[in-house]
Write an enzyme that holds these catalytic residues in place. Structure first.
Site, mmCIF file in Angstrom:
data_model
loop_
_atom_site.group_PDB
_atom_site.id
_atom_site.type_symbol
_atom_site.label_atom_id
_atom_site.label_comp_id
_atom_site.label_asym_id
_atom_site.label_seq_id
_atom_site.Cartn_x
_atom_site.Cartn_y
_atom_site.Cartn_z
ATOM 1 N N ASN A 7 0.860 -1.182 0.000
ATOM 2 C CA ASN A 7 0.000 0.000 0.000
ATOM 3 C C ASN A 7 0.903 1.242 0.000
ATOM 4 O O ASN A 7 1.697 1.435 0.919
ATOM 5 C CB ASN A 7 -0.906 -0.016 1.235
ATOM 6 C CG ASN A 7 -1.913 1.121 1.223
ATOM 7 O OD1 ASN A 7 -1.580 2.253 0.903
ATOM 8 N ND2 ASN A 7 -3.146 0.831 1.604
ATOM 9 N N ARG A 18 4.664 18.535 0.849
ATOM 10 C CA ARG A 18 5.501 19.602 0.317
ATOM 11 C C ARG A 18 5.063 20.087 -1.059
ATOM 12 O O ARG A 18 5.648 21.045 -1.587
ATOM 13 C CB ARG A 18 6.961 19.121 0.216
ATOM 14 C CG ARG A 18 7.692 19.026 1.537
ATOM 15 C CD ARG A 18 8.011 20.391 2.113
ATOM 16 N NE ARG A 18 8.904 21.152 1.261
ATOM 17 C CZ ARG A 18 10.232 21.131 1.370
ATOM 18 N NH1 ARG A 18 10.814 20.363 2.278
ATOM 19 N NH2 ARG A 18 10.965 21.876 0.572
ATOM 20 N N HIS A 43 -5.518 3.523 -1.726
ATOM 21 C CA HIS A 43 -6.803 3.764 -1.073
ATOM 22 C C HIS A 43 -7.120 5.260 -1.184
ATOM 23 O O HIS A 43 -6.898 6.022 -0.250
ATOM 24 C CB HIS A 43 -6.740 3.328 0.394
ATOM 25 C CG HIS A 43 -8.062 3.347 1.087
ATOM 26 N ND1 HIS A 43 -8.378 2.496 2.115
ATOM 27 C CD2 HIS A 43 -9.161 4.113 0.920
ATOM 28 C CE1 HIS A 43 -9.594 2.737 2.550
ATOM 29 N NE2 HIS A 43 -10.087 3.731 1.835
ATOM 30 N N ARG A 45 -9.169 8.586 -0.990
ATOM 31 C CA ARG A 45 -10.313 9.060 -0.220
ATOM 32 C C ARG A 45 -10.859 10.327 -0.866
ATOM 33 O O ARG A 45 -10.169 10.991 -1.640
ATOM 34 C CB ARG A 45 -9.904 9.294 1.229
ATOM 35 C CG ARG A 45 -9.651 7.979 1.973
ATOM 36 C CD ARG A 45 -9.320 8.203 3.437
ATOM 37 N NE ARG A 45 -9.408 6.971 4.201
ATOM 38 C CZ ARG A 45 -8.423 6.079 4.329
ATOM 39 N NH1 ARG A 45 -7.257 6.300 3.743
ATOM 40 N NH2 ARG A 45 -8.579 4.985 5.044
ATOM 41 N N HIS A 50 -4.084 11.853 0.552
ATOM 42 C CA HIS A 50 -2.838 11.149 0.221
ATOM 43 C C HIS A 50 -2.898 10.742 -1.254
ATOM 44 O O HIS A 50 -2.522 11.525 -2.106
ATOM 45 C CB HIS A 50 -2.557 9.979 1.162
ATOM 46 C CG HIS A 50 -3.757 9.261 1.688
ATOM 47 N ND1 HIS A 50 -4.630 8.583 0.872
ATOM 48 C CD2 HIS A 50 -4.229 9.117 2.962
ATOM 49 C CE1 HIS A 50 -5.577 8.032 1.612
ATOM 50 N NE2 HIS A 50 -5.368 8.335 2.881
ATOM 51 N N GLU A 70 -8.671 0.253 -3.026
ATOM 52 C CA GLU A 70 -9.561 0.166 -1.872
ATOM 53 C C GLU A 70 -10.372 1.449 -1.740
ATOM 54 O O GLU A 70 -9.914 2.523 -2.123
ATOM 55 C CB GLU A 70 -8.745 -0.014 -0.580
ATOM 56 C CG GLU A 70 -7.874 -1.238 -0.545
ATOM 57 C CD GLU A 70 -7.099 -1.353 0.748
ATOM 58 O OE1 GLU A 70 -6.625 -2.462 1.051
ATOM 59 O OE2 GLU A 70 -6.958 -0.338 1.470
ATOM 60 N N THR A 100 -8.076 6.663 9.248
ATOM 61 C CA THR A 100 -7.700 5.443 8.556
ATOM 62 C C THR A 100 -8.844 4.451 8.720
ATOM 63 O O THR A 100 -9.796 4.714 9.460
ATOM 64 C CB THR A 100 -6.383 4.864 9.114
ATOM 65 O OG1 THR A 100 -5.969 3.746 8.319
ATOM 66 C CG2 THR A 100 -6.540 4.435 10.569
ATOM 67 N N HIS A 190 -3.999 -4.363 7.703
ATOM 68 C CA HIS A 190 -4.095 -3.288 8.690
ATOM 69 C C HIS A 190 -3.219 -3.607 9.904
ATOM 70 O O HIS A 190 -3.499 -4.535 10.663
ATOM 71 C CB HIS A 190 -5.530 -3.009 9.159
ATOM 72 C CG HIS A 190 -5.691 -1.598 9.662
ATOM 73 N ND1 HIS A 190 -6.083 -0.560 8.853
ATOM 74 C CD2 HIS A 190 -5.460 -1.049 10.874
ATOM 75 C CE1 HIS A 190 -6.126 0.559 9.557
ATOM 76 N NE2 HIS A 190 -5.739 0.297 10.789
ATOM 77 N N ASP A 191 -2.153 -2.834 10.043
ATOM 78 C CA ASP A 191 -1.202 -2.931 11.154
ATOM 79 C C ASP A 191 -0.379 -4.215 11.145
ATOM 80 O O ASP A 191 0.251 -4.549 12.155
ATOM 81 C CB ASP A 191 -1.900 -2.758 12.505
ATOM 82 C CG ASP A 191 -2.305 -1.317 12.767
ATOM 83 O OD1 ASP A 191 -1.903 -0.438 11.980
ATOM 84 O OD2 ASP A 191 -3.035 -1.066 13.743
ATOM 85 N N HIS A 214 1.521 1.210 6.025
ATOM 86 C CA HIS A 214 2.112 2.095 7.030
ATOM 87 C C HIS A 214 3.365 1.494 7.653
ATOM 88 O O HIS A 214 4.412 2.151 7.728
ATOM 89 C CB HIS A 214 1.078 2.403 8.116
ATOM 90 C CG HIS A 214 1.588 3.343 9.163
ATOM 91 N ND1 HIS A 214 1.676 4.701 8.965
ATOM 92 C CD2 HIS A 214 2.058 3.111 10.415
ATOM 93 C CE1 HIS A 214 2.166 5.269 10.051
ATOM 94 N NE2 HIS A 214 2.412 4.335 10.947
#
Length: 237
Positions: A7, A18, A43, A45, A50, A70, A100, A190-191, A214
């Site tokens: 991801n 920036r 993903h 949004r 992002h 996603e 998130t 996830h995580d 992440h």
């Protein structure tokens, strides 16, 4: 072997902080594939904080592995996915204000909505996956929608594993076994991190794909992206 999909949202977050195009999202996607990753996940949004919708289009010709998009299937998202036709679309019930992903779908309450959305994607040749909590009833509900796969939401496992509670894997194992018996493919995300991915992989039968962003990007700051991708691949064997 379980596929690793990287991801790249956090690369876009850093770029957006920036302005300009550094780091380059498309180049990073090309690089992680060259390093051995078997997929790229984004993903987008609605606020494009992002990954931007334009990124999704720019990445299409450069992702030669699996391309996974996603998101919450609002009209703008659906129109984009139907135009790009990625390998897979993963449906995530994000609120617009969500920092998130923080919950899976209630596949029972939203059965008709999910069924209609999934039907449209599948008619266009796009594999579908539903983001779900590790709950057997939700797996059964997912099956009723016609989805191809589920993606197990692994935050609870990761938090408990970090505290030494390895039994937190048990509901995930049970859900994976049920999904397989129902002819549903099993993804997860996830995580997940270098600390917990091997244990997760060893205890989840029929795990087809993990999506990791992440942690992988954070670990790459210290260890280097190519090295980290190879470390994940080794642990997923």
């Amino acid at each position: 072997m379980t596929k690793l999909s990287v991801n790249i949202n956090k690369i876009a977050t850093l770029r957006n902080s920036r302005g300009g195009n550094m780091p380059n999202v498309v180049q990073f996607a090309k690089d992680v594939q060259r390093f051995g990753a078997e997929g790229v996940t984004i993903h987008p949004r609605p606020d494009e904080r992002h990954i931007r919708y334009q990124d999704a289009y720019d990445l299409k010709p450069e992702v030669y592995t699996e391309y996974n998009i996603e998101g919450n299937p609002i009209k703008k998202f659906m129109d984009m996915v139907l135009e790009i036709k990625p390998t897979q679309v993963t449906l995530v019930p994000d609120a617009v204000s969500a920092l998130t992903s923080n919950a899976g779908w209630d596949t029972l309450a939203h059965k008709q909505f999910l069924t209609d959305v999934i039907k449209e994607f599948k008619q266009n040749g796009i594999r579908t996956s539903i983001f779900v909590d590790p709950d057997l009833k939700q797996i059964e509900g997912a099956k009723a929608t016609g989805t191809d796969r589920i993606e197990l939401y692994t935050e609870a496992f990761a938090q408990q594993f970090a505290l030494g509670n390895k039994e937190a894997i048990l509901p995930y194992t049970a859900c994976a076994e049920l999904a397989y018996s129902l002819d549903l493919g099993v993804n997860a995300g996830h995580d997940l991190s270098l600390d917990n991915i091997q244990y997760f992989k060893e205890n989840i039968p029929h795990l087809l794909e993990v999506s990791i962003g992440h942690a992988l990007i954070s670990e790459s700051l210290y260890l280097g992206a190519e090295n980290v991708v190879q470390m994940y691949l080794k642990k997923l064997q």
